[in-house]
Write an enzyme that holds these catalytic residues in place. Structure first.
Site, PDB file in Angstrom:
ATOM      1  N   ARG A 108      -7.712  -4.179  -6.430  1.00 15.69           N
ATOM      2  CA  ARG A 108      -6.672  -3.187  -6.181  1.00 15.69           C
ATOM      3  C   ARG A 108      -5.322  -3.567  -6.805  1.00 15.69           C
ATOM      4  O   ARG A 108      -4.344  -3.765  -6.091  1.00 15.69           O
ATOM      5  CB  ARG A 108      -6.469  -2.950  -4.687  1.00 15.69           C
ATOM      6  CG  ARG A 108      -7.733  -2.536  -3.946  1.00 15.69           C
ATOM      7  CD  ARG A 108      -7.448  -2.234  -2.487  1.00 15.69           C
ATOM      8  NE  ARG A 108      -8.682  -1.859  -1.784  1.00 15.69           N
ATOM      9  CZ  ARG A 108      -8.744  -1.584  -0.477  1.00 15.69           C
ATOM     10  NH1 ARG A 108      -7.655  -1.677   0.267  1.00 15.69           N
ATOM     11  NH2 ARG A 108      -9.886  -1.253   0.077  1.00 15.69           N
ATOM     12  N   ASP A 159       0.839  -1.196   0.000  1.00 18.18           N
ATOM     13  CA  ASP A 159       0.000   0.000   0.000  1.00 18.18           C
ATOM     14  C   ASP A 159       0.871   1.242   0.000  1.00 18.18           C
ATOM     15  O   ASP A 159       1.933   1.283   0.635  1.00 18.18           O
ATOM     16  CB  ASP A 159      -0.943   0.010   1.205  1.00 18.18           C
ATOM     17  CG  ASP A 159      -2.137  -0.929   1.010  1.00 18.18           C
ATOM     18  OD1 ASP A 159      -2.210  -1.589  -0.050  1.00 18.18           O
ATOM     19  OD2 ASP A 159      -2.991  -0.997   1.913  1.00 18.18           O
TER      20      ASP A 159
HETATM   21 CA    CA Z   1      -3.156  -0.790   4.324  1.00 16.94          CA
END
Ligand code: CA
Ligand code: CA
Length: 422
Positions: free
Chosen positions: A295, A243
């Site tokens: 994602r 991330d």
């Molecule tokens: Ca995260």
């Protein structure tokens, strides 16, 4: 040769792998993270081999509480398999006041309702438990660091933290299963609520000039499909694989192997304009996204170049690959998508309040049929509303090599992942 000389030679071989991979820097044209040098300037005293969690923390500066600010150039050679949990179980981290059974009883929507997040003694005990686990599994990385794996390097159950740091290289490591022992229940997340977890395998927050190259990311043997369902929702113990949030910028993610994971790469974690505006510029190339569910990446705000990646989407739980979020500008080119027979090409792109996306030169292969060119934006627009404009509004220039999409499966299979670092 004396045994001392032999062991010195062995240590030297570990510290300086073939071609001096440990001191390699990102090519000056290789994506938004171009020119990242990591710990290449490290002196001999700051090159160390790490075979376990304690050695890893020692090599990163000596104290996990302050390593995140340790800017001394350093090279950490991860050798073999490191268990970041040190065999501790969830029970070892649990606060005496916490039990899952009591938590489930207290916050059952039938009891607690669905309008407020949990609060009170049991939620407080869960947070304390999570903090203890976090202290164990979060590994803080400072600026000017290279982490490079040799000999089947692997970090199990750990979460690499790059927070407010610059100039970091992570290469050649297999990361598995940063499972959260204490997922949070949020009844207000989505229509039915969600269990959310804290730990990404590698987490970039306010991180700039980062090169994530030739690593492998997965949930290991701890598959989401085997987790229980509570309150009608899967008990999700995993968060992101890589991330990139909170104003992170100038990042290249290349030649990695992501597989069997749900939330793979979140670029930008909030719709609210703030530190992310003008940042979150990331290049994603020559990676394999093998049956990751969503994602890959999901983007807010950033100019993100996604080219020459192999996407395999045959899992029945597949959601989407490219998430067009608020003010995002994804430029996807010459990617290869291998889709299951019941996965429509329209589902590759997903609307997350974005308005535009470039997706050109895409090849889509369904089952064993021949790949065919597909205009993924047109396919999305035909199936869904609101429509997306087929143009991200910028053109990437920082690229070292662009392969024809048809060659991507073979090239990625031969070059991506931690074991392909040469
Ligand atoms: Ca995260
Ligand atoms: Ca439409």
């Amino acid at each position: 040769m004396s045994s001392i000389v032999v062991s010195l030679l062995a240590a030297a071989a570990l510290v300086a792998p073939a071609h001096d991979v440990a001191r390699e820097t990102a090519d000056p044209r290789d994506g938004w993270g171009a020119g990242t040098t990591g710990g290449a300037a490290a002196d001999a005293e700051h090159v160390a081999v790490a075979r376990n969690r304690a050695e890893l923390i020692a090599a990163l500066g000596g104290d996990n509480a302050t390593n995140g600010q340790n800017a001394t150039p350093k090279i950490v050679v991860v050798s073999g398999r490191i268990d970041a949990t040190e065999h501790k179980t969830c029970a070892d981290h649990a606060d005496p006041e916490y039990s899952l059974d009591a938590f489930l009883a207290a916050y059952d929507p039938a009891v607690w309702g669905r309008t407020a997040k949990p609060s009170g003694p049991l939620e407080d005990a869960r947070v304390r438990s999570a903090r203890r686990q976090g202290d164990q599994i979060r590994i803080n990385v400072g600026p000017n660091t290279t982490i490079v794996g040799v000999r089947g390097a692997r970090i199990d159950g750990g979460s690499l933290i790059l927070t407010n740091v610059g100039n970091v290289i992570v290469r050649g490591v297999e990361f598995t299963d940063a499972a959260d022992c204490f997922p949070a229940w949020d009844p207000t997340d989505g229509a039915a609520g969600n269990w959310n977890s804290l730990y990404d395998l590698v987490s970039l927050s306010g991180a700039t000039n980062v090169w994530i190259d030739h690593n492998t990311f997965s949930d290991g043997d701890n598959h989401d499909s085997e987790q229980p369902v509570y309150f009608g929702r899967p008990y999700q113990v995993h968060d992101g694989a890589t991330d990139v949030i909170r104003g992170s910028d100038l990042v290249t993610v290349s030649y990695n192997d992501y597989y069997d994971h749900d939330k793979t790469m979140l670029i930008g974690s909030t719709d609210t304009p703030g530190v992310d505006v003008g940042k979150l510029r990331v290049t994603v190339h020559h990676n394999r996204f093998g049956n990751v569910l969503q994602r890959a990446p999901r983007v807010r705000f950033g100019q993100v170049d996604v080219y020459n990646n192999l996407f395999v989407a045959t899992d029945e739980d597949y959601q989407y690959s490219l998430g067009a979020g608020v003010e995002s500008a994804i430029y996807a080119e010459k990617n290869y998508f291998r889709l299951g027979a019941d996965v429509p090409a329209a589902d590759v792109i997903h609307y997350w309040k974005g308005t535009r996306i470039t997706a050109i030169g895409s090849l889509v292969q369904v089952g064993s049929r021949l790949p065919r060119p597909v205009d993924l934006v047109a396919a999305y627009n035909e199936a869904y509303d609101p429509d997306l404009l087929p143009g991200a509004g910028w053109t990437p220039v920082l690229r070292t090599r662009v392969d024809p999409a048809v060659a991507v499966p073979l090239i990625v299979a031969a070059t991506a992942g931690s074991r392909r670092l040469r």
